[in-house]
Design a protein around this motif. Sequence first.
Motif: not given
Length: 336
Positions: A22, A27, A39, A42-43, A46, A48, A51, A201, A204-205
Motif C-alpha cells: 500500500l 492511486v 474513498i 479511507s485510502l 490506510a 497508500v 493519492v 475502497t 482498491a485495497m
Amino acid sequence: MIDRYSRQTIFPGIGDEGQRRLGNSCVVIIGCGALGTIIATSLVRAGVGKVRIIDRDFIEYHNLQRQALFDEDDIKNQLPKAIAAERHLKRVNSSIEIQGIVADVNYTNIERFVRGADIILDGLDNFETRFLINDVSLKNKIPWVYGGAISSFGMTMTIIPHATPCFRCFIGSSTGRGIIQTCDTAGVISPIPFIIGSLQTAEAMKILVGAENINRELITIDVWKGTFHRFKISPRRSCPTCQGKYEFLEGKFGGRTTVLCGQNAVQVSNPKVERLSFKELAAHLKPVGEVSYNEFMLRFSADTHEMVIFPDGRAIVKNTTDDSLARGLYAKYIGT
Ligand SMILES: [Zn+2]
C-alpha cells in the motif's frame, strides 16, 4: 509509522507485506464528491503512498449533507474540492504524498493524470468521463473501480483490463444521457455513497495488496429498500474498447460544454486558454457586475447570472442547464 497501521496489519488479508505494498502504491481518484471523499479519506488513512485527487468543482452548502471531507469554512474560503480535500487529508496523514488537482478530466489530459497509477477510482457523477476512464484503463492496463450512487440506490463494479468485462461491455454504446438526466430530480441520501465508496475502497485495497478475491460481478444496493444483489456481467463481443478502439480517448464524443449533474449549472471549457489572469479579468468585469477572487477561482455575478471561473479558463455558469445560453454568457464576459 507501522504503529499507525497496526489495526490493519493485524488483519491477515493485509499484514506487514500488504502494508508495504500500500505504501508503495499510487492511486488516482477522479471526482471528489460523495464517493470521492469517502474513498480518499479511507485510502489516505490506510497509508497508500501516493493519492492524487482530481476534481473540477467548488463546494456548496448542499454538498455538506454527504461529502464527508468538507466543512463550512471551505465554502467561506471559496476552496475548490480538490484543494480542500488535499488540505484536510494532509492533516490526517502527513507521511504520504497527497496531491489535489483542480481540473476537468477530459480526453486531452486524462493520460497525464493517470500516469504512474496502480489503480483508478471513480468518484464521478457523469457517464462520459467514466467511458474515458474505461478507455485509458484498458489502453494503459490500469485497473479501475466504477461506483455510482443516486437516490437510495448505488452500484459498483471492478474492471481489470482484459481480464474482466469492461464498463462499455456493461453499459453498451450509449453515453448514458438518459441516466444523467435523472440525477437532477432523484436526489441522494448519504448512506448510499458511503457504502458504495467503501466497497470501492475495499476493492482498491485488495488489488493493491495483490489479493486474489477481486469482485468480478456488478453489485447493486438499495439502502432504503434494504436490497443487495450481485449480477454476472458478460463480456460483449462487439465492445469497441475491448477491441482496442478507444473512441472516448480519441475525443470522438467530447464537447466544449457539459451540463453538470444535479446542479442546475453548465460547465464551459476553453481549450485556447492556458492560464487566466484573475487580476486582469476582475478589472474587466468590475464595471458590469460583482467580482471576487482568490488564487483558485473567481466569482462573478451580473443580473440573474452567476459564474465561477478557474485559472485554466473553465467556467461554471450557474442557474441554467441551457448550454447555448452558457456559451453566450462565457463569450460575453470572458471572451472566446
Ligand atoms: Zn468491453
